[in-house]
Design a protein around this motif. Structure first.
Motif, PDB file in Angstrom:
ATOM      1  N   ILE A 226       0.851  -1.187   0.000  1.00 40.89           N
ATOM      2  CA  ILE A 226       0.000   0.000   0.000  1.00 40.89           C
ATOM      3  C   ILE A 226       0.890   1.242   0.000  1.00 40.89           C
ATOM      4  CG2 ILE A 226      -1.796   1.260   1.219  1.00 40.89           C
ATOM      5  CD1 ILE A 226      -2.659  -1.357   2.500  1.00 40.89           C
ATOM      6  N   LEU A 227       0.735   2.073  -1.003  1.00 44.29           N
ATOM      7  CA  LEU A 227       1.476   3.329  -1.100  1.00 44.29           C
ATOM      8  C   LEU A 227       0.591   4.459  -0.590  1.00 44.29           C
ATOM      9  CD1 LEU A 227       3.004   2.887  -4.664  1.00 44.29           C
ATOM     10  CD2 LEU A 227       4.057   2.317  -2.478  1.00 44.29           C
ATOM     11  N   PHE A 228       1.020   5.118   0.463  1.00 42.86           N
ATOM     12  CA  PHE A 228       0.245   6.205   1.055  1.00 42.86           C
ATOM     13  C   PHE A 228       1.045   7.490   0.942  1.00 42.86           C
ATOM     14  CE2 PHE A 228      -1.442   8.965   4.303  1.00 42.86           C
ATOM     15  CZ  PHE A 228      -2.807   8.710   4.267  1.00 42.86           C
ATOM     16  N   THR A 229       0.516   8.435   0.181  1.00 42.86           N
ATOM     17  CA  THR A 229       1.183   9.717  -0.021  1.00 42.86           C
ATOM     18  C   THR A 229       0.680  10.733   0.988  1.00 42.86           C
ATOM     19  OG1 THR A 229       1.349   9.246  -2.392  1.00 42.86           O
ATOM     20  CG2 THR A 229       1.701  11.510  -1.693  1.00 42.86           C
ATOM     21  N   LEU A 230       1.598  11.333   1.729  1.00 40.55           N
ATOM     22  CA  LEU A 230       1.219  12.374   2.677  1.00 40.55           C
ATOM     23  C   LEU A 230       0.756  13.621   1.940  1.00 40.55           C
ATOM     24  CD1 LEU A 230       4.209  12.014   5.169  1.00 40.55           C
ATOM     25  CD2 LEU A 230       1.926  11.028   5.383  1.00 40.55           C
ATOM     26  N   ARG A 231      -0.185  14.322   2.522  1.00 49.13           N
ATOM     27  CA  ARG A 231      -0.720  15.514   1.875  1.00 49.13           C
ATOM     28  C   ARG A 231       0.352  16.606   1.780  1.00 49.13           C
ATOM     29  NH1 ARG A 231      -6.680  17.140   3.603  1.00 49.13           N
ATOM     30  NH2 ARG A 231      -6.333  18.318   1.684  1.00 49.13           N
ATOM     31  N   ALA A 232       0.161  17.478   0.829  1.00 46.16           N
ATOM     32  CA  ALA A 232       1.140  18.544   0.600  1.00 46.16           C
ATOM     33  C   ALA A 232       1.283  19.436   1.829  1.00 46.16           C
ATOM     34  CB  ALA A 232       0.719  19.379  -0.614  1.00 46.16           C
ATOM     35  N   HIS A 233       2.521  19.847   2.101  1.00 47.91           N
ATOM     36  CA  HIS A 233       2.857  20.767   3.201  1.00 47.91           C
ATOM     37  C   HIS A 233       2.538  20.185   4.577  1.00 47.91           C
ATOM     38  CE1 HIS A 233       3.393  23.699   0.036  1.00 47.91           C
ATOM     39  NE2 HIS A 233       2.132  23.581  -0.323  1.00 47.91           N
ATOM     40  N   THR A 234       2.540  18.852   4.697  1.00 50.24           N
ATOM     41  CA  THR A 234       2.311  18.224   6.006  1.00 50.24           C
ATOM     42  C   THR A 234       3.466  17.328   6.427  1.00 50.24           C
ATOM     43  OG1 THR A 234       1.155  16.315   5.025  1.00 50.24           O
ATOM     44  CG2 THR A 234      -0.187  18.225   5.637  1.00 50.24           C
ATOM     45  N   SER A 235       4.478  17.167   5.601  1.00 54.59           N
ATOM     46  CA  SER A 235       5.563  16.251   5.936  1.00 54.59           C
ATOM     47  C   SER A 235       6.351  16.713   7.154  1.00 54.59           C
ATOM     48  CB  SER A 235       6.507  16.078   4.740  1.00 54.59           C
ATOM     49  OG  SER A 235       7.071  17.320   4.365  1.00 54.59           O
ATOM     50  N   HIS A 236       6.336  18.022   7.454  1.00 55.92           N
ATOM     51  CA  HIS A 236       7.087  18.521   8.604  1.00 55.92           C
ATOM     52  C   HIS A 236       6.438  18.137   9.931  1.00 55.92           C
ATOM     53  CE1 HIS A 236       3.962  21.464   7.924  1.00 55.92           C
ATOM     54  NE2 HIS A 236       4.207  22.041   9.082  1.00 55.92           N
ATOM     55  N   VAL A 237       5.186  17.646   9.894  1.00 50.71           N
ATOM     56  CA  VAL A 237       4.535  17.204  11.122  1.00 50.71           C
ATOM     57  C   VAL A 237       4.056  15.756  11.051  1.00 50.71           C
ATOM     58  CG1 VAL A 237       3.780  19.496  11.834  1.00 50.71           C
ATOM     59  CG2 VAL A 237       2.338  18.157  10.307  1.00 50.71           C
ATOM     60  N   LEU A 238       4.053  15.154   9.864  1.00 48.77           N
ATOM     61  CA  LEU A 238       3.521  13.804   9.710  1.00 48.77           C
ATOM     62  C   LEU A 238       4.546  12.788   9.230  1.00 48.77           C
ATOM     63  CD1 LEU A 238       0.005  14.488   8.100  1.00 48.77           C
ATOM     64  CD2 LEU A 238       0.551  14.039  10.488  1.00 48.77           C
ATOM     65  N   GLN A 239       5.672  13.200   8.702  1.00 55.00           N
ATOM     66  CA  GLN A 239       6.650  12.253   8.193  1.00 55.00           C
ATOM     67  C   GLN A 239       7.658  11.907   9.289  1.00 55.00           C
ATOM     68  OE1 GLN A 239       8.021  11.089   4.130  1.00 55.00           O
ATOM     69  NE2 GLN A 239       8.964  13.077   4.369  1.00 55.00           N
ATOM     70  N   PRO A 240       7.685  10.652   9.761  1.00 50.84           N
ATOM     71  CA  PRO A 240       8.542  10.279  10.902  1.00 50.84           C
ATOM     72  C   PRO A 240      10.023  10.590  10.686  1.00 50.84           C
ATOM     73  CG  PRO A 240       6.919   8.562  10.491  1.00 50.84           C
ATOM     74  CD  PRO A 240       6.810   9.532   9.353  1.00 50.84           C
ATOM     75  N   LEU A 241      10.571  10.276   9.512  1.00 49.55           N
ATOM     76  CA  LEU A 241      12.000  10.491   9.299  1.00 49.55           C
ATOM     77  C   LEU A 241      12.365  11.970   9.378  1.00 49.55           C
ATOM     78  CD1 LEU A 241      12.834   7.948   6.442  1.00 49.55           C
ATOM     79  CD2 LEU A 241      13.200   7.722   8.895  1.00 49.55           C
ATOM     80  N   ASP A 242      11.492  12.850   8.920  1.00 49.19           N
ATOM     81  CA  ASP A 242      11.752  14.284   9.026  1.00 49.19           C
ATOM     82  C   ASP A 242      11.657  14.765  10.467  1.00 49.19           C
ATOM     83  OD1 ASP A 242      12.289  14.681   6.390  1.00 49.19           O
ATOM     84  OD2 ASP A 242      10.277  15.353   5.843  1.00 49.19           O
ATOM     85  N   LEU A 243      10.824  14.126  11.268  1.00 48.39           N
ATOM     86  CA  LEU A 243      10.581  14.586  12.629  1.00 48.39           C
ATOM     87  C   LEU A 243      11.727  14.250  13.582  1.00 48.39           C
ATOM     88  CD1 LEU A 243       6.787  13.787  13.127  1.00 48.39           C
ATOM     89  CD2 LEU A 243       7.851  16.026  12.959  1.00 48.39           C
ATOM     90  N   PHE A 295       7.817   7.814  14.953  1.00 44.33           N
ATOM     91  CA  PHE A 295       6.465   7.356  14.628  1.00 44.33           C
ATOM     92  C   PHE A 295       5.481   7.780  15.720  1.00 44.33           C
ATOM     93  CE2 PHE A 295       8.542   4.716  11.513  1.00 44.33           C
ATOM     94  CZ  PHE A 295       7.577   4.542  10.532  1.00 44.33           C
ATOM     95  N   LYS A 296       5.944   7.815  16.960  1.00 45.92           N
ATOM     96  CA  LYS A 296       5.072   8.251  18.053  1.00 45.92           C
ATOM     97  C   LYS A 296       4.784   9.742  17.969  1.00 45.92           C
ATOM     98  CE  LYS A 296       4.793   8.479  23.101  1.00 45.92           C
ATOM     99  NZ  LYS A 296       5.480   8.167  24.383  1.00 45.92           N
ATOM    100  N   LYS A 297       5.801  10.541  17.646  1.00 51.53           N
ATOM    101  CA  LYS A 297       5.618  11.991  17.575  1.00 51.53           C
ATOM    102  C   LYS A 297       4.672  12.382  16.453  1.00 51.53           C
ATOM    103  CE  LYS A 297       8.243  16.308  17.476  1.00 51.53           C
ATOM    104  NZ  LYS A 297       9.599  16.919  17.388  1.00 51.53           N
ATOM    105  N   SER A 298       4.691  11.638  15.359  1.00 48.12           N
ATOM    106  CA  SER A 298       3.793  11.930  14.246  1.00 48.12           C
ATOM    107  C   SER A 298       2.377  11.428  14.489  1.00 48.12           C
ATOM    108  CB  SER A 298       4.341  11.311  12.955  1.00 48.12           C
ATOM    109  OG  SER A 298       4.399   9.898  13.070  1.00 48.12           O
ATOM    110  N   GLY A 299       2.178  10.625  15.544  1.00 46.29           N
ATOM    111  CA  GLY A 299       0.853  10.089  15.839  1.00 46.29           C
ATOM    112  C   GLY A 299       0.463   8.890  15.014  1.00 46.29           C
ATOM    113  N   ILE A 300       1.420   8.339  14.243  1.00 51.77           N
ATOM    114  CA  ILE A 300       1.118   7.177  13.411  1.00 51.77           C
ATOM    115  C   ILE A 300       1.061   5.913  14.253  1.00 51.77           C
ATOM    116  CG2 ILE A 300       1.969   5.767  11.494  1.00 51.77           C
ATOM    117  CD1 ILE A 300       3.148   8.293  10.304  1.00 51.77           C
ATOM    118  N   HIS A 301       2.044   5.739  15.119  1.00 54.47           N
ATOM    119  CA  HIS A 301       2.032   4.626  16.070  1.00 54.47           C
ATOM    120  C   HIS A 301       2.782   5.027  17.337  1.00 54.47           C
ATOM    121  CE1 HIS A 301       1.908   0.636  17.735  1.00 54.47           C
ATOM    122  NE2 HIS A 301       3.181   0.807  18.067  1.00 54.47           N
ATOM    123  N   PRO A 302       2.133   4.817  18.506  1.00 55.71           N
ATOM    124  CA  PRO A 302       0.722   4.436  18.668  1.00 55.71           C
ATOM    125  C   PRO A 302      -0.190   5.512  18.059  1.00 55.71           C
ATOM    126  CG  PRO A 302       1.915   4.207  20.736  1.00 55.71           C
ATOM    127  CD  PRO A 302       2.811   4.969  19.817  1.00 55.71           C
TER     128      PRO A 302
END
Length: 370
Positions: A226-243, A295-302
């Motif tokens: 499953i390929l899930f693309t993050l919405r534009a201009h949200t990677s700074h708060v939703l992408q774990p590697l960037d965080l 992953f925790k800081k982005s809210g993805i897991h948990p």
């Protein structure tokens, strides 16, 4: 063990005396006092797959189900925990990071008078190497994949790299659609965990144009990915590697380059040395702790929708908002659609946007810096 460790820490007894008093092997207590082993670790072996927070979440679920009259057997609890960890190892995040040969030197300790006179030891102007990184919610990393500038891949570019690391070349040194597809097909698929015919794998990444192509989508469907693309201009708060990973990655890389320049000031950092330095920084930055925390800081897991309590726009959007400062009184939707002046409404707004004065960027001069 705890009493012995505390007594040695407080200076009440030596390591040998505390080991004899509490009946603990001297070498075991010595390793904990020296910091080689965590004092809270009471048994040897591999680290548990679940951390304390995840175990607590599972325990609370067992308590709720028991109070509801649905208790689990020991075998069912083991299967539930195994399934829980299997889900974590199937959630991945992929992202790219550009590294330069002329690294940013670290700060130095000196007086105020000598600060402006102390030169920085860096390499000359060099090219950019792109490192594609990947890790999952369980804390496992995929070996780095580097993209070097050039037209022909040479084995010397991967000299002294870590086991599993690989790379390729492009004219610019940046990734593209073909490189990203090759990375997933031949590099990611070789190291990914939890991949079978019954379970799907989730890959999270930003919406760069090199990440979206029809061959990539067809390949993902064929391999149940499953390929899930993050919405534009949200990677700074939703992408774990960037965080939580690429920031330490860049800092550690700059420190490794600084150490390298101390010993190789005459030769400097060339493109044959970047992979070795990047691999050293990659292994430390994408650690188990950093990946889980990201992953925790982005809210993805948990999963935590409140991890980002309020959406903070990216800096680009902030600058655009400051430049435009347009405020419109939008009428009611029903009134706007029923009014005959709907076309004039949008036309007036377009004209207002076009009339925004462009802000000229001031040049930095020596007088302004001082």
């Amino acid at each position: 063990m705890t009493n012995a460790f505390v007594s040695v820490g407080e200076g009440a007894a030596s390591v040998r005396g505390a080991a004899g008093k509490y009946g603990i092997p001297e070498a075991t207590l010595h390793d904990r006092v020296r910091g080689y082993v965590n004092p809270e670790v009471v048994k040897s072996g591999k680290r548990p797959l679940l951390n304390q927070e995840e175990e607590l979440h599972l325990v609370e679920h067992l308590k709720v189900m028991t109070a509801s009259g649905y208790g689990y057997s020991r075998a069912e609890v083991v299967d539930m925990a195994s399934t829980y960890t299997a889900v974590l190892e199937r959630i991945y995040n992929v992202d790219e990071k550009g590294l330069k040969q002329n690294h940013s030197p670290p700060s130095i300790v000196t007086s105020l008078e000598a600060a402006a006179k102390t030169p920085a030891v860096v390499s000359g102007k060099g090219s950019t190497v792109t490192v594609t990184g990947c890790g999952n919610a369980l804390g496992n990393q995929i070996p780095p994949y580097s993209v070097f500038p050039g037209k022909r891949m040479r084995p010397e570019l991967l000299k002294d790299c870590t086991s599993g690391a690989d790379g390729t070349v492009t004219e610019s040194g940046w990734s593209n659609t073909e490189v990203f597809l090759y990375y997933l097909e031949h590099h990611f698929a070789k190291f990914v965990q939890g991949r079978d015919s019954n379970n799907k794998i989730l890959i999270l990444y930003d919406g760069h144009k090199s990440h979206i192509s029809l061959p990539l989508i067809d390949w993902a469907k064929e391999h149940k990915i499953i390929l899930f693309t993050l919405r534009a201009h949200t990677s700074h708060v939703l992408q774990p590697l960037d965080l939580g990973c690429f920031g330490p990655f860049e800092r550690i890389y700059n420190n490794e380059c600084h150490k390298f320049m101390r010993s190789n000031a005459c030769t400097g950092i060339d493109r044959f040395s970047v992979c070795d330095l990047a691999c050293k920084a990659y292994g430390k930055a994408l650690s188990t702790h950093n990946l889980r925390s990201s992953f925790k800081k982005s809210g993805i897991h948990p999963f935590d929708p409140l991890a980002v309590d309020q959406f903070i726009p990216a800096k680009v959007l902030k600058r655009v908002a400051l430049r435009t400062r347009l405020t419109f009184d939008v009428p009611d939707l029903q009134e706007m659609t029923s009014s005959p002046s709907t076309s004039t409404f949008f036309k007036s707004r377009e004209e207002a946007v076009g009339q925004v004065n462009k802000v000229t960027k001031r040049r930095r001069t020596i007088s302004r810096v001082v």
